[in-house]
Design a protein around this motif. Structure first.
Motif, short mmCIF file in Angstrom:
data_model
loop_
_atom_site.label_atom_id
_atom_site.label_comp_id
_atom_site.label_asym_id
_atom_site.label_seq_id
_atom_site.Cartn_x
_atom_site.Cartn_y
_atom_site.Cartn_z
N ALA A 161 0.70 -1.22 0.01
CA ALA A 161 0.05 0.11 -0.08
C ALA A 161 0.65 1.25 -0.24
N GLN A 162 2.11 1.16 0.36
CA GLN A 162 2.95 2.23 0.04
C GLN A 162 3.07 3.10 -1.13
N PHE A 163 2.84 2.20 -2.07
CA PHE A 163 2.80 3.06 -3.50
C PHE A 163 1.40 3.63 -3.55
N PHE A 164 0.52 3.60 -2.94
CA PHE A 164 -0.52 4.54 -3.00
C PHE A 164 -0.46 5.76 -1.96
N GLY A 165 0.35 5.64 -1.06
CA GLY A 165 0.59 6.72 -0.26
C GLY A 165 1.04 8.15 -0.61
N LYS A 166 0.63 9.10 0.00
CA LYS A 166 1.26 10.40 -0.46
C LYS A 166 1.93 11.14 0.67
N VAL A 167 2.80 11.83 0.22
CA VAL A 167 3.84 12.78 1.17
C VAL A 167 3.21 14.13 1.45
N GLY A 168 3.52 14.86 2.36
CA GLY A 168 2.89 16.08 2.68
C GLY A 168 2.70 16.23 4.12
N TRP A 169 2.01 14.92 4.57
CA TRP A 169 1.65 14.74 6.08
C TRP A 169 0.99 16.26 6.48
N LYS A 170 -0.19 16.91 6.02
CA LYS A 170 -0.79 17.86 6.37
C LYS A 170 -2.01 17.65 7.15
N ASN A 171 -2.42 16.40 7.18
CA ASN A 171 -3.83 15.76 7.89
C ASN A 171 -3.60 14.85 8.75
N LEU A 172 -2.67 14.97 9.61
CA LEU A 172 -2.18 13.90 10.71
C LEU A 172 -3.14 13.75 11.81
N ARG A 173 -4.19 14.85 11.93
CA ARG A 173 -5.21 14.65 12.74
C ARG A 173 -6.62 14.28 12.17
N ALA A 174 -6.49 13.95 10.91
CA ALA A 174 -7.74 13.83 10.15
C ALA A 174 -8.60 15.03 10.39
N GLU A 175 -8.13 16.12 10.57
CA GLU A 175 -9.00 17.43 10.86
C GLU A 175 -9.56 17.94 9.50
N LYS A 176 -8.99 17.52 8.44
CA LYS A 176 -9.68 18.18 7.09
C LYS A 176 -10.55 16.95 6.55
N TYR A 177 -10.28 15.67 6.61
CA TYR A 177 -11.54 14.76 6.16
C TYR A 177 -10.58 13.31 6.66
N TYR A 178 -11.37 12.31 6.35
CA TYR A 178 -10.84 11.10 6.56
C TYR A 178 -11.06 9.89 5.67
N ASN A 179 -10.05 9.26 5.07
CA ASN A 179 -10.39 8.25 4.10
C ASN A 179 -9.36 6.90 4.61
N LYS A 180 -10.29 6.02 5.03
CA LYS A 180 -9.25 4.89 5.78
C LYS A 180 -8.32 4.23 4.74
N TRP A 181 -8.42 4.29 3.49
CA TRP A 181 -7.50 3.62 2.41
C TRP A 181 -6.26 4.62 2.45
N GLU A 182 -6.50 5.73 2.51
CA GLU A 182 -5.61 6.76 2.19
C GLU A 182 -4.79 6.89 3.41
N SER A 183 -5.18 6.91 4.40
CA SER A 183 -4.48 6.89 5.95
C SER A 183 -3.76 5.94 5.98
N TYR A 184 -4.23 4.56 5.89
CA TYR A 184 -3.48 3.42 5.73
C TYR A 184 -2.28 3.46 4.86
N SER A 185 -2.40 3.56 3.68
CA SER A 185 -1.32 3.95 2.59
C SER A 185 -0.25 5.01 3.09
N LYS A 292 14.89 14.07 0.33
CA LYS A 292 14.50 15.17 0.94
C LYS A 292 13.13 15.02 1.57
N GLU A 293 12.33 14.10 1.01
CA GLU A 293 10.85 13.60 1.59
C GLU A 293 11.02 12.73 2.82
N ARG A 294 12.12 12.11 2.58
CA ARG A 294 12.34 11.24 3.87
C ARG A 294 12.67 12.11 5.16
#
Length: 309
Positions: A161-185, A292-294
């Protein structure tokens, strides 16, 4: 790009190929079921002292009882470790330092997948908190005891699922929205990024950090989902069930990473055919190969963990 797919590995590597581990101590998170249980069983059969870390002492004790049923000579120690609360991770450190002289293997195996929107004790989205933040904190807290032995290993379990993950890390408290698949990835992408960055940081200490993924293995990650999977999800799991592999096979990549003399720091292992099969070196998400992302993830994680270190 990393060089993790340029080197061949042993074909059809199995648990029988694990070297003797007498005198070595291994801590496995989530060792009461699935990949963690299979990993604990395999390491104990090769004479390692296995610390069975579970969310409750009851789960750890029950797991050890099952393990001893097939291996009466196995050496096991229970450990209560609730990864949903960073304070509990902090509390575990002195217990481990008091009870053990060294730690040869740390396997960051525990994980949760696709729960309804839930926050950790510190208010972070639960999958990111448990799968990544708590394991990063545990690793950093245990480094003093890990570095007592040369070439100790830290293996962090990720997922395809790492291949479906996104960088940015701007929604770490799920304050904007929550998608269980995206969060897992995202949490699984964070796992492999952490493992690779950790290896870079530990090269001077002669500690190896590696990553591994199980392909698609039949574990309680699927059955433990609450609420239960939707009809479409259930149909999909039944449809693809024939290509799922057992937890024992799914655990082989992390066992290879933890024990094989061929494994090197920064390696990432998975099944030969991606979904299933014997271990092989596997590619990682392009995001994980971006230094850089790491570094960005590492620094953002440290900002969160700073009060617990």
């Amino acid at each position: 790009m990393t060089a993790t797919i340029s080197r061949p590995t042993l074909s059809n590597w199995e648990t029988s190929d694990i070297p003797d581990l007498t005198g070595k101590t291994a801590l496995i998170t989530g060792a009461n079921s699935g990949l963690g249980y299979s990993t604990a069983k395999a390491l104990a059969e090769k004479n390692a002292h296995v610390i069975v870390a579970c969310r409750s002492l009851e789960k750890a004790t029950q797991s050890i009882k099952r393990l001893r049923a097939s291996n009466s000579e196995g050496i096991f120690s229970p450990l209560e470790l609730d990864l949903s609360d960073l304070n509990n991770v902090v509390e575990v450190q002195p217990k481990i330092f008091d009870d053990f002289e060294n730690l040869d293997l740390l396997i960051n195996n525990a994980g949760i997948m696709h729960p309804p929107k839930t926050l950790s004790a510190q208010g972070y989205e639960i999958q990111f908190a448990v799968n990544h933040l708590a394991h990063m904190l545990l690793t950093l807290k245990l480094l003093p005891i890990i570095e007592k032995k040369e070439e100790s290993r830290i293996v962090t379990v990720t997922s395809g699922a790492q291949f479906f993950g996104k960088v940015g890390w701007k929604n770490l408290r799920a304050e904007k929205y929550y998608n269980k698949w995206e969060s897992y990835s995202n949490s699984k992408l964070a796992n492999v990024m952490f493992a690779l960055e950790l290896n870079e940081n530990l090269k001077h200490k002669n500690i190896l950090s590696l990553a591994a993924h199980p392909g698609i293995a039949k574990t309680n990650l699927f059955t433990a989902q609450k609420p239960k999977p939707s009809p479409i999800e259930t149909f999909s799991m039944e449809l693809f069930s024939p290509i799922f592999q057992s937890a024992e096979m799914g655990a082989l990549p992390q066992l290879f990473a933890a024990t094989s003399p061929e494994a090197r720091g920064g390696d990432h292992y998975g099944p030969k055919f991606n979904f299933r099969g014997y271990p092989k070196l596997s590619p990682t998400s392009p995001f994980a190969n971006n230094k850089k992302e790491r570094k960005n993830l590492w620094e953002k994680s440290l900002e969160i963990l700073n009060n617990f270190l």
